[in-house]
Write an enzyme that holds these catalytic residues in place. Structure first.
Site, PDB file in Angstrom:
ATOM      1  N   TRP A  10       0.815  -1.216   0.000  1.00 39.46           N
ATOM      2  CA  TRP A  10       0.000   0.000   0.000  1.00 39.46           C
ATOM      3  C   TRP A  10       0.853   1.272   0.000  1.00 39.46           C
ATOM      4  O   TRP A  10       0.324   2.369  -0.104  1.00 39.46           O
ATOM      5  CB  TRP A  10      -0.914   0.022   1.242  1.00 39.46           C
ATOM      6  CG  TRP A  10      -1.980  -1.036   1.253  1.00 39.46           C
ATOM      7  CD1 TRP A  10      -2.056  -2.149   0.454  1.00 39.46           C
ATOM      8  CD2 TRP A  10      -3.140  -1.088   2.108  1.00 39.46           C
ATOM      9  NE1 TRP A  10      -3.176  -2.891   0.775  1.00 39.46           N
ATOM     10  CE2 TRP A  10      -3.865  -2.259   1.788  1.00 39.46           C
ATOM     11  CE3 TRP A  10      -3.627  -0.264   3.125  1.00 39.46           C
ATOM     12  CZ2 TRP A  10      -5.043  -2.616   2.435  1.00 39.46           C
ATOM     13  CZ3 TRP A  10      -4.805  -0.628   3.771  1.00 39.46           C
ATOM     14  CH2 TRP A  10      -5.502  -1.782   3.423  1.00 39.46           C
ATOM     15  N   LYS A  11       2.155   1.116   0.166  1.00 38.74           N
ATOM     16  CA  LYS A  11       3.082   2.266   0.196  1.00 38.74           C
ATOM     17  C   LYS A  11       2.586   3.332   1.178  1.00 38.74           C
ATOM     18  O   LYS A  11       2.008   2.999   2.204  1.00 38.74           O
ATOM     19  CB  LYS A  11       3.286   2.835  -1.206  1.00 38.74           C
ATOM     20  CG  LYS A  11       3.674   1.759  -2.216  1.00 38.74           C
ATOM     21  CD  LYS A  11       4.245   2.324  -3.471  1.00 38.74           C
ATOM     22  CE  LYS A  11       4.452   1.200  -4.479  1.00 38.74           C
ATOM     23  NZ  LYS A  11       5.254   1.593  -5.612  1.00 38.74           N
ATOM     24  N   HIS A  95      12.686  -2.930  -0.710  1.00 37.93           N
ATOM     25  CA  HIS A  95      11.932  -2.406  -1.852  1.00 37.93           C
ATOM     26  C   HIS A  95      12.785  -1.363  -2.566  1.00 37.93           C
ATOM     27  O   HIS A  95      13.534  -0.623  -1.932  1.00 37.93           O
ATOM     28  CB  HIS A  95      10.615  -1.782  -1.360  1.00 37.93           C
ATOM     29  CG  HIS A  95       9.686  -1.458  -2.487  1.00 37.93           C
ATOM     30  ND1 HIS A  95       9.811  -0.314  -3.234  1.00 37.93           N
ATOM     31  CD2 HIS A  95       8.633  -2.137  -3.007  1.00 37.93           C
ATOM     32  CE1 HIS A  95       8.863  -0.306  -4.164  1.00 37.93           C
ATOM     33  NE2 HIS A  95       8.138  -1.403  -4.047  1.00 37.93           N
ATOM     34  N   GLU A  97      12.160   1.439  -3.697  1.00 40.29           N
ATOM     35  CA  GLU A  97      11.984   2.823  -3.210  1.00 40.29           C
ATOM     36  C   GLU A  97      12.802   3.047  -1.940  1.00 40.29           C
ATOM     37  O   GLU A  97      13.304   4.143  -1.707  1.00 40.29           O
ATOM     38  CB  GLU A  97      10.492   3.119  -2.997  1.00 40.29           C
ATOM     39  CG  GLU A  97       9.776   3.278  -4.336  1.00 40.29           C
ATOM     40  CD  GLU A  97       8.311   2.888  -4.347  1.00 40.29           C
ATOM     41  OE1 GLU A  97       7.703   2.740  -3.273  1.00 40.29           O
ATOM     42  OE2 GLU A  97       7.771   2.716  -5.462  1.00 40.29           O
ATOM     43  N   GLU A 167      11.421  -7.293  -8.885  1.00 42.03           N
ATOM     44  CA  GLU A 167      10.727  -6.082  -9.320  1.00 42.03           C
ATOM     45  C   GLU A 167      11.674  -5.199 -10.123  1.00 42.03           C
ATOM     46  O   GLU A 167      12.467  -4.442  -9.551  1.00 42.03           O
ATOM     47  CB  GLU A 167      10.263  -5.283  -8.104  1.00 42.03           C
ATOM     48  CG  GLU A 167       9.320  -6.037  -7.195  1.00 42.03           C
ATOM     49  CD  GLU A 167       8.466  -5.074  -6.387  1.00 42.03           C
ATOM     50  OE1 GLU A 167       7.240  -5.091  -6.588  1.00 42.03           O
ATOM     51  OE2 GLU A 167       9.015  -4.291  -5.600  1.00 42.03           O
ATOM     52  N   GLY A 173       5.462   1.323 -10.843  1.00 43.03           N
ATOM     53  CA  GLY A 173       4.683   2.557 -10.839  1.00 43.03           C
ATOM     54  C   GLY A 173       4.760   3.329 -12.144  1.00 43.03           C
ATOM     55  O   GLY A 173       4.370   4.485 -12.220  1.00 43.03           O
ATOM     56  N   GLY A 235       0.279  -0.043  -7.244  1.00 42.40           N
ATOM     57  CA  GLY A 235      -0.876   0.783  -7.615  1.00 42.40           C
ATOM     58  C   GLY A 235      -2.206   0.035  -7.637  1.00 42.40           C
ATOM     59  O   GLY A 235      -3.205   0.501  -7.085  1.00 42.40           O
TER      60      GLY A 235
END
Ligand code: PEP
Length: 254
Positions: A10-11, A95, A97, A167, A173, A235
């Site tokens: 869900w970030k 992750h 990010e 990933e 994204g 997303g």
């Protein structure tokens, strides 16, 4: 046969009340799911709230990161024990990010993976190459280094609790998805590497998820690949319809 496991990251989305609502909707929309695994990973702030909704369902709960220390003066950090105390049993680690914006390295990933496992949390360890690295043809080298570094020192027994998420950074994204063949190639390479590092049984049993713009319309083709055992969804997991569509697609393939 390996299970297909669909996890939703869900970030930094959803307040507590929004999280409550989404978790409730996911629970209702997935009551018919018997075989596919489902994990949802809300922000830390919503973990305990979401746990109240899903604790009597087969849906697993995960955090999106964890720190390796047990406790101490580490402002803003969350320990594995704190994550466990919310009811969560999974944690996303490494992750892209976190790697890109917060200085996560293979060494810190390894410390977090160890701390998670020591505290009964199942890590979802993320690896993947950037667009430049893919264009330089060093995808395998990059992913190999991430896996060797992130999983360094783990035993075959510990590997039973580890999920890997491949990933490609350029697909996260962005709406760009690796083709099923591109993804399958890297997944097969990862499985071969796991066989070399931990033996054939571990390689055969480890769930390797694909992540990067997975949507209802590409999920079937990706999840049908021999070495793709699920998806880490960003997303598309924020809307109940798209997330449950992907889960129902997985269920049909099992
Ligand atoms: C992710 O956050 O892990 C991810 C794959 O995001 P998205 O599905 O939005 O590309």
């Amino acid at each position: 046969m390996r299970k297909i496991v669909i996890a939703g990251n869900w970030k930094m989305y959803k307040t507590n009340s929004e999280a409550l609502q989404l978790a409730n909707q996911i629970k209702i929309n997935t009551t018919a799911i018997k075989k596919a695994g489902i994990i949802i990973c809300p922000p830390f702030t919503a973990l305990a709230t979401v746990n109240e909704v899903i604790k009597d369902s087969p849906i697993g709960l995960g955090a999106q990161d964890v720190y390796w220390e047990k406790e101490g003066a580490f402002t803003s950090c969350i320990s594995p024990g704190m994550v466990r105390s919310t009811g969560a049993t999974y944690v996303i680690i490494g992750h892209s990010e976190r790697r890109q914006y917060f200085g996560e390295t293979d060494e810190t990933v390894n410390k977090k993976v160890n701390a998670a496992l020591d505290n009964g949390l199942k890590p979802i360890v993320c690896v993947g190459e950037t667009l430049d690295q893919r264009e330089e043809n060093i995808t395998d080298k990059v992913v190999t280094k991430q896996i060797k570094g992130g999983l360094a020192g783990l035993t075959e027994e510990q590997m039973k609790s580890v999920i890997i998420a491949y990933e490609p950074v350029w697909a996260i994204g962005t709406g760009k998805t690796a083709t099923p063949d591109q993804a399958q190639d890297v997944h097969a390479m990862i499985r071969q590497l796991l066989a070399e590092l931990f033996g054939n049984l571990t390689a055969e049993n480890t769930v390797i998820q694909y992540g990067g713009s997975v949507k209802p319309d590409n999920a079937n083709d990706l999840l049908s690949q021999k070495d793709i055992d699920g998806a880490l969804v960003g997303g598309a997991c924020l809307k109940v319809d798209s997330f449950s569509d992907i889960i129902h697609t997985a269920e049909k393939l099992l």
